[in-house]
Design a protein around this motif. Sequence first.
Motif, PDB file in Angstrom:
ATOM      1  N   THR A  52      17.239 -45.185  67.144  1.00  0.00           N
ATOM      2  CA  THR A  52      18.361 -44.810  68.005  1.00  0.00           C
ATOM      3  C   THR A  52      18.023 -43.589  68.843  1.00  0.00           C
ATOM      4  O   THR A  52      18.402 -43.503  70.011  1.00  0.00           O
TER       5      THR A  52
ATOM      6  N   HIS B  48      24.069 -52.332  62.493  1.00  0.00           N
ATOM      7  CA  HIS B  48      24.730 -53.006  63.616  1.00  0.00           C
ATOM      8  C   HIS B  48      25.012 -52.058  64.775  1.00  0.00           C
ATOM      9  O   HIS B  48      24.961 -52.461  65.930  1.00  0.00           O
ATOM     10  N   THR B  51      22.682 -51.038  68.099  1.00  0.00           N
ATOM     11  CA  THR B  51      22.331 -52.105  69.039  1.00  0.00           C
ATOM     12  C   THR B  51      23.292 -52.156  70.218  1.00  0.00           C
ATOM     13  O   THR B  51      22.948 -52.700  71.260  1.00  0.00           O
ATOM     14  N   SER B  54      21.491 -50.113  72.673  1.00  0.00           N
ATOM     15  CA  SER B  54      20.245 -50.669  73.205  1.00  0.00           C
ATOM     16  C   SER B  54      20.461 -51.986  73.945  1.00  0.00           C
ATOM     17  O   SER B  54      19.503 -52.494  74.519  1.00  0.00           O
ATOM     18  N   THR B  55      21.660 -52.558  73.933  1.00  0.00           N
ATOM     19  CA  THR B  55      21.908 -53.736  74.783  1.00  0.00           C
ATOM     20  C   THR B  55      22.839 -53.387  75.941  1.00  0.00           C
ATOM     21  O   THR B  55      22.400 -53.305  77.087  1.00  0.00           O
ATOM     22  N   THR B  88      15.170 -55.848  75.324  1.00  0.00           N
ATOM     23  CA  THR B  88      15.828 -57.045  74.785  1.00  0.00           C
ATOM     24  C   THR B  88      14.927 -57.768  73.808  1.00  0.00           C
ATOM     25  O   THR B  88      15.390 -58.319  72.805  1.00  0.00           O
ATOM     26  N   THR B  91      14.024 -54.893  70.414  1.00  0.00           N
ATOM     27  CA  THR B  91      15.047 -54.386  69.488  1.00  0.00           C
ATOM     28  C   THR B  91      15.304 -55.339  68.323  1.00  0.00           C
ATOM     29  O   THR B  91      15.293 -54.903  67.163  1.00  0.00           O
ATOM     30  N   PRO B  92      15.512 -56.662  68.551  1.00  0.00           N
ATOM     31  CA  PRO B  92      15.708 -57.542  67.393  1.00  0.00           C
ATOM     32  C   PRO B  92      14.489 -57.618  66.489  1.00  0.00           C
ATOM     33  O   PRO B  92      14.633 -57.665  65.255  1.00  0.00           O
ATOM     34  N   PHE B  95      14.324 -54.359  64.347  1.00  0.00           N
ATOM     35  CA  PHE B  95      15.379 -54.255  63.341  1.00  0.00           C
ATOM     36  C   PHE B  95      15.245 -55.335  62.271  1.00  0.00           C
ATOM     37  O   PHE B  95      15.598 -55.102  61.109  1.00  0.00           O
TER      38      PHE B  95
END
Lengths: 102, 134
Positions: A52, B48, B51, B54-55, B88, B91-92, B95
Amino acid sequence: MSASFLPADWPFVVLDWSLFIAQLFLGLAMACAAYRLILGPRAQDRVLGLDTFYVNAMLLLLTYGIRVASTIYFEVALIIGLLGFTGTVALSKFLMRGEVIE
Amino acid sequence: MIDIELAFENLPPWAALLTAFCVFMGAFLTLTGSVGLLRLKTFYERVHAPTLGSTLGTGFILVGSMICFSVLRGRLSVHEILIAVFLTITTPVGFMLLVRSALYRDRVEGNDNVPEGNPTPGKQSAPDAAVQQD
């Protein structure tokens, strides 16, 4: 002048204040992430805080780039994104296996 | 260093207002996500929250940057799409790796409040088998 109670350049005043408040918000967001990074109860919380933190730092640099109307800061933000993802993946791998390169 | 008034005086008012709105919304959504990271109780809830930043937060700020620089330069400025596509995709992936290692650590230590299910389908490691027997 039709709208005499507003200064003539009010959209630019709005833009200036909006960029300043956006920088303030992103700084606060970085402080929240730094709290998790330093005082997170477990190691995965710290990695989440680091992820973050770098995203927020990237957004802060982009906002500063808009404020001074310069695209130099865009490349810095891109590099922060690339290296931050690498750091998150390496730390996750370390938490999973105990070593990064097997 | 470019002076602020010197740079923005070529910007039409509608572009200034649109950029202001996009950047403000992006920063607000990012702050919301980070406050969620600070306030939520367990690690699996906390994953959760960031994100959102970041989106949607990144998307709004990048759209604001695209509007500002496209109008200032007088030509289409699309290099911000690089950051959007990259974030995009990454990030997934990051995580998923992080949550998978956290799940593994929690199961090895036998903690409570661990979500059900096998984290690595098709590969039965020893702690997973121990959890499923309980």
